[in-house]
Design a protein around this motif. Structure first.
Motif, PDB file in Angstrom:
ATOM      1  N   PRO A  10       0.824  -1.210   0.000  1.00  0.00           N
ATOM      2  CA  PRO A  10       0.000   0.000   0.000  1.00  0.00           C
ATOM      3  C   PRO A  10       0.860   1.263   0.000  1.00  0.00           C
ATOM      4  CG  PRO A  10       0.062  -0.933   2.188  1.00  0.00           C
ATOM      5  CD  PRO A  10       0.776  -1.906   1.293  1.00  0.00           C
ATOM      6  N   GLU A  54      -9.563   7.244 -12.052  1.00  0.00           N
ATOM      7  CA  GLU A  54      -8.721   6.123 -11.635  1.00  0.00           C
ATOM      8  C   GLU A  54      -8.590   5.085 -12.747  1.00  0.00           C
ATOM      9  OE1 GLU A  54      -8.116   2.870  -8.034  1.00  0.00           O
ATOM     10  OE2 GLU A  54      -9.743   4.330  -7.867  1.00  0.00           O
ATOM     11  N   ARG A  58      -5.163   3.561 -14.175  1.00  0.00           N
ATOM     12  CA  ARG A  58      -4.869   2.122 -14.113  1.00  0.00           C
ATOM     13  C   ARG A  58      -4.469   1.586 -15.492  1.00  0.00           C
ATOM     14  NH1 ARG A  58      -3.504   2.018  -9.193  1.00  0.00           N
ATOM     15  NH2 ARG A  58      -5.136   2.659  -7.773  1.00  0.00           N
ATOM     16  N   GLY A  81      -1.965   0.309  -6.079  1.00  0.00           N
ATOM     17  CA  GLY A  81      -3.147  -0.335  -6.636  1.00  0.00           C
ATOM     18  C   GLY A  81      -2.884  -1.227  -7.835  1.00  0.00           C
ATOM     19  N   LEU A  84      -4.746  -4.560  -8.285  1.00  0.00           N
ATOM     20  CA  LEU A  84      -6.204  -4.620  -8.447  1.00  0.00           C
ATOM     21  C   LEU A  84      -6.617  -5.289  -9.752  1.00  0.00           C
ATOM     22  CD1 LEU A  84      -7.137  -1.050  -7.159  1.00  0.00           C
ATOM     23  CD2 LEU A  84      -7.549  -3.241  -6.004  1.00  0.00           C
ATOM     24  N   LEU A 120      -6.004   9.280  -3.875  1.00  0.00           N
ATOM     25  CA  LEU A 120      -7.003   8.458  -3.182  1.00  0.00           C
ATOM     26  C   LEU A 120      -7.184   8.869  -1.724  1.00  0.00           C
ATOM     27  CD1 LEU A 120      -6.256   4.893  -4.618  1.00  0.00           C
ATOM     28  CD2 LEU A 120      -8.098   6.467  -5.254  1.00  0.00           C
ATOM     29  N   ILE A 133      -8.595   0.490   1.786  1.00  0.00           N
ATOM     30  CA  ILE A 133      -7.626   0.054   0.769  1.00  0.00           C
ATOM     31  C   ILE A 133      -6.921  -1.224   1.222  1.00  0.00           C
ATOM     32  CG2 ILE A 133      -5.390   0.663  -0.246  1.00  0.00           C
ATOM     33  CD1 ILE A 133      -6.483   3.566  -0.474  1.00  0.00           C
ATOM     34  N   GLN A 136      -9.206  -4.172   0.937  1.00  0.00           N
ATOM     35  CA  GLN A 136      -9.447  -4.518  -0.456  1.00  0.00           C
ATOM     36  C   GLN A 136      -8.253  -5.221  -1.101  1.00  0.00           C
ATOM     37  OE1 GLN A 136      -9.559  -1.120  -3.110  1.00  0.00           O
ATOM     38  NE2 GLN A 136     -10.974  -2.147  -4.503  1.00  0.00           N
ATOM     39  N   ARG A 137      -7.047  -4.821  -0.736  1.00  0.00           N
ATOM     40  CA  ARG A 137      -5.859  -5.252  -1.477  1.00  0.00           C
ATOM     41  C   ARG A 137      -4.962  -6.268  -0.783  1.00  0.00           C
ATOM     42  NH1 ARG A 137      -3.903   0.778  -3.376  1.00  0.00           N
ATOM     43  NH2 ARG A 137      -5.820   1.342  -4.495  1.00  0.00           N
TER      44      ARG A 137
END
Length: 173
Positions: A10, A54, A58, A81, A84, A120, A133, A136-137
């Motif tokens: 992160p 975003e 990405r 990220g 993702l 973010l 975050i 999620q990751r």
């Protein structure tokens, strides 16, 4: 190392700072995927987020990762990220050695609090966003990692040395 070393984790985990130190210790070039994106576009990351969202960022990040996978052995700090997108996870796992720099929420909040260049985290409660975050990751970081290094209780120099020591142990074993 005959392949790239990718640093994942992160924002605030220390990928760029530790990456530069790691590259110097290993005698390898260093690349930061966010910096490559900025160099290619002539725009900073917050501007790309503002203009393209975003999703646009990405797409650019994935294109840069594909290019970095085909390059020389080097240490590469990736954006937080990058994991993702499933194709990115496959690229990381298949084209390099992946080090997950893991840090706890308190450390991440402290390390990111002084940097306004993180789109973010431009929200009312950055701590809550960082927690979201992480939730999620985290499993994606674990999934791609060949090596996990906790960075909470060490300086960047100590963390880089820890990664070098573990890389040497993996290479020897």
């Amino acid at each position: 190392m005959t392949q790239p070393i990718f640093l994942v984790g992160p924002m605030g985990a220390g990928k760029s700072t530790i990456g530069k130190l790691l590259a110097a210790q290993l005698g390898l070039p260093f690349a930061d995927s966010d910096k490559v994106i900025e160099d290619r576009t002539g725009a900073d990351i917050p501007w790309i987020f503002d203009v393209e969202g975003e999703a646009g960022f990405r797409r650019r990040e994935s294109a840069v990762l594909r290019d970095l996978c085909t390059g020389e052995p080097q240490v590469i700090a990736t954006g937080g990220g990058i994991v993702l997108i499933p194709e990115n996870r496959a690229l990381l796992k298949n084209h390099g050695f992946v080090v997950y720099l893991r840090a706890g929420l308190d450390q991440l909040v402290e390390r990111t609090s002084k940097n306004s260049n993180r789109p973010l985290l431009q929200v009312a409660d950055p701590r809550e966003k960082l927690q979201e975050i992480l939730q999620q990751r985290a499993s994606f970081y674990d999934d791609v990692a060949d090596l996990v290094c906790d960075t909470d209780d060490c300086t960047p120099k100590q963390a880089a040395q820890l990664v070098v020591d573990r890389l040497m142990a993996v290479s020897a074993g």
